[in-house]
Design a protein around this motif. Structure first.
Motif, PDB file in Angstrom:
ATOM      1  N   LYS A 163       0.839  -1.214   0.000  1.00  0.00           N
ATOM      2  CA  LYS A 163       0.000   0.000   0.000  1.00  0.00           C
ATOM      3  C   LYS A 163       0.869   1.257   0.000  1.00  0.00           C
ATOM      4  O   LYS A 163       0.573   2.238  -0.703  1.00  0.00           O
ATOM      5  N   GLU A 164       1.964   1.226   0.768  1.00  0.00           N
ATOM      6  CA  GLU A 164       2.867   2.385   0.821  1.00  0.00           C
ATOM      7  C   GLU A 164       3.546   2.620  -0.531  1.00  0.00           C
ATOM      8  O   GLU A 164       3.699   3.764  -0.968  1.00  0.00           O
ATOM      9  N   VAL A 165       3.960   1.547  -1.191  1.00  0.00           N
ATOM     10  CA  VAL A 165       4.571   1.692  -2.522  1.00  0.00           C
ATOM     11  C   VAL A 165       3.552   2.285  -3.492  1.00  0.00           C
ATOM     12  O   VAL A 165       3.847   3.224  -4.246  1.00  0.00           O
ATOM     13  N   LEU A 166       2.347   1.726  -3.473  1.00  0.00           N
ATOM     14  CA  LEU A 166       1.313   2.142  -4.428  1.00  0.00           C
ATOM     15  C   LEU A 166       0.899   3.604  -4.239  1.00  0.00           C
ATOM     16  O   LEU A 166       0.572   4.294  -5.197  1.00  0.00           O
ATOM     17  N   LYS A 167       0.942   4.082  -2.996  1.00  0.00           N
ATOM     18  CA  LYS A 167       0.647   5.501  -2.743  1.00  0.00           C
ATOM     19  C   LYS A 167       1.606   6.387  -3.536  1.00  0.00           C
ATOM     20  O   LYS A 167       1.229   7.443  -4.034  1.00  0.00           O
ATOM     21  N   ARG A 168       2.875   5.926  -3.608  1.00  0.00           N
ATOM     22  CA  ARG A 168       3.916   6.733  -4.261  1.00  0.00           C
ATOM     23  C   ARG A 168       3.768   6.762  -5.772  1.00  0.00           C
ATOM     24  O   ARG A 168       4.410   7.556  -6.446  1.00  0.00           O
TER      25      ARG A 168
END
Length: 455
Positions: A284-289
């Motif tokens: 989820k953190e990667v995808l936010k970026r």
């Protein structure tokens, strides 16, 4: 695109065979060899007309017209095809070098870690596909709904599962360092690959190098619940954005259905276990970026079914379930056993792990498995003495394994037939079976076994 003649040395590898297929589909002339090719590589290569006519090395396949040789990691320095390629002065690349060459003008996202990297990469791929984003990827396992584990196009971004194992006999660099990430993630660190990194310190140093490689303006994401990842991640690096993550908030109901929670909202998911709640947060953190909002993420994650072979339900009835998992390293075994126990806490668990890799069969490394099966009521270990001999390791005794696992109740088998008989003799009422290996338990067909014991 200029059509090239490309030869693969050790084409049967999990990523190698998929890269070969991807390059053939892109219009290149592709050939390859290997000394042994196992399923599912064999069937996939045959389907695409790339299965070598015979096993073994065939230097005659190489000549001056070969534009490029891609060298797999299990081909030795004295491999006859490699020697011929060097003699001819051909362009020789390891597969991570090739991937970097293809991706050097793209945004590169690399997922690293001793465990969890396949699932995190698979979640990212699933969500980006769900929203029809244009991207390339390289992943080490099949993902449901995706035929090939490598996609190479003119997309502006690539997502790569970054393995710490060495690139090739000519290139003793951990693969994840070859990719030169812009966004890097470290899921967790637990000593593995003892044949290459003989000490925990040397192994951990590779992840430190990975983190240090994050460029100015780059992003490093790491799991704050893993002590090693936290130690490496929180080190100050100039102009690098550091982002931590931890297990996603979650709950379950009386029907064994699992949910992610976000405030008052609940989102059903098909994967479970504390390690997977971490994996979900990391993805989820990667995808936010890359522009995926929380709302989009929750919409897409509900249909994610996991990477093939990762905590996969083989067969179930109302009283028992058979799971199989790729787990083989100590941290993976421990996390998987814990996850299966969390699903059905009232059921007994028979957990069976195959010691199959160089590390797991090495007496010096074996104590890393201490307490990894402690959540199983019936802990079982299988190994093949011939594998120990083939890897030129010191023979193992049952007492070595019981001592290393710190569990005198462990049942140890070095014979496939005896293991199968033991499993058949069990009562499978209110008991689950978990089979964990990166091998195949000496040829046991887990599907057929499941049919028998649950019938």
């Amino acid at each position: 695109m200029q059509k090239k003649k490309i030869h693969f040395i050790a084409i049967g590898g999990s990523v190698m065979h998929n890269l070969a297929i991807a390059l053939k589909q892109a219009g290149h002339e592709v050939s390859g060899s290997d000394d042994e090719i196992f399923e599912p590589s064999r069937a996939a290569l045959a389907k695409h007309g790339l299965l070598p006519a015979k096993d073994g090395w065939q230097p005659e396949k190489l000549d001056a017209s070969t534009d490029m040789v891609i060298l797999g990691m299990h081909a030795a320095k004295d491999n006859p095809e490699l020697l011929k390629a060097q003699q001819l002065g051909l362009n020789i690349l390891s597969f991570p070098e090739y991937i970097f060459e293809h991706a050097k003008d793209k945004q590169r996202i690399v997922i690293a870690g001793s465990h969890g990297k396949t699932t995190i990469t698979a979640i990212i791929i699933h969500v980006l596909n769900y929203f029809n984003r244009k991207f390339d990827y390289v992943i080490g396992a099949r993902v449901r709904g995706i035929e090939n584990t490598v996609r190479l196009t003119d997309a502006p971004m690539i997502v790569i599962e970054g393995d710490e194992y060495l690139a090739s006999a000519l290139d003793p660099t951990p693969k994840f360092l070859e990719y030169q990430h812009h966004i890097g993630l470290i899921s967790g660190i637990a000593w593995d690959h003892a044949n290459v990194f003989p000490s925990e310190e040397e192994y951990v140093r590779q992840f430190d190098l990975f983190a240090d490689q994050t460029p100015k303006g780059g992003i490093l994401i790491y799991c704050e619940q893993d002590s090693m990842a936290l130690m490496i991640g929180k080190k100050e690096r100039a102009d690098v954005t550091e982002i931590t993550y931890k297990s996603h908030a979650h709950t379950s109901d009386n029907n064994g259905q699992f949910f992610l929670t976000d405030g008052k909202d609940r989102f059903p998911i098909k994967i479970f276990g504390s390690h997977n709640y971490q994996n979900i947060s990391g993805a989820k953190e990667v995808l936010k970026r890359v522009g995926i909002t929380n709302e989009q993420f929750f919409e897409a994650i509900t249909s994610f079914q996991g990477a093939a072979g990762r905590l996969e339900v083989v067969k179930e009835n109302t009283l028992a379930t058979v799971y199989k998992d790729f787990a083989h390293a100590p941290s993976k075994v421990k996390a998987t056993v814990k996850a299966v126990k969390e699903i059905h806490p009232s059921r007994e668990l028979l957990a069976c792990v195959e010691l199959h890799t160089f590390s797991s069969l090495n007496k010096k490394f074996l104590p890393q498995y201490k307490d990894s099966l402690k959540n199983a009521q019936v802990p079982v270990v299988y190994y093949n003495p011939e594998k120990v001999k083939a890897k030129k390791l010191e023979p193992l005794a049952e007492s070595d394994i019981k001592s290393a696992f710190a569990n005198p109740n462990i049942r140890v088998f070095d014979n496939t037939e005896k293991l199968e008989n033991f499993l058949m003799e069990q009562s499978w009422k209110n008991k689950n079976l978990l089979m964990m290996s990166s091998g195949n338990f000496g040829g046991i067909d887990i599907g057929k076994l499941s049919e028998k014991i649950l019938s």
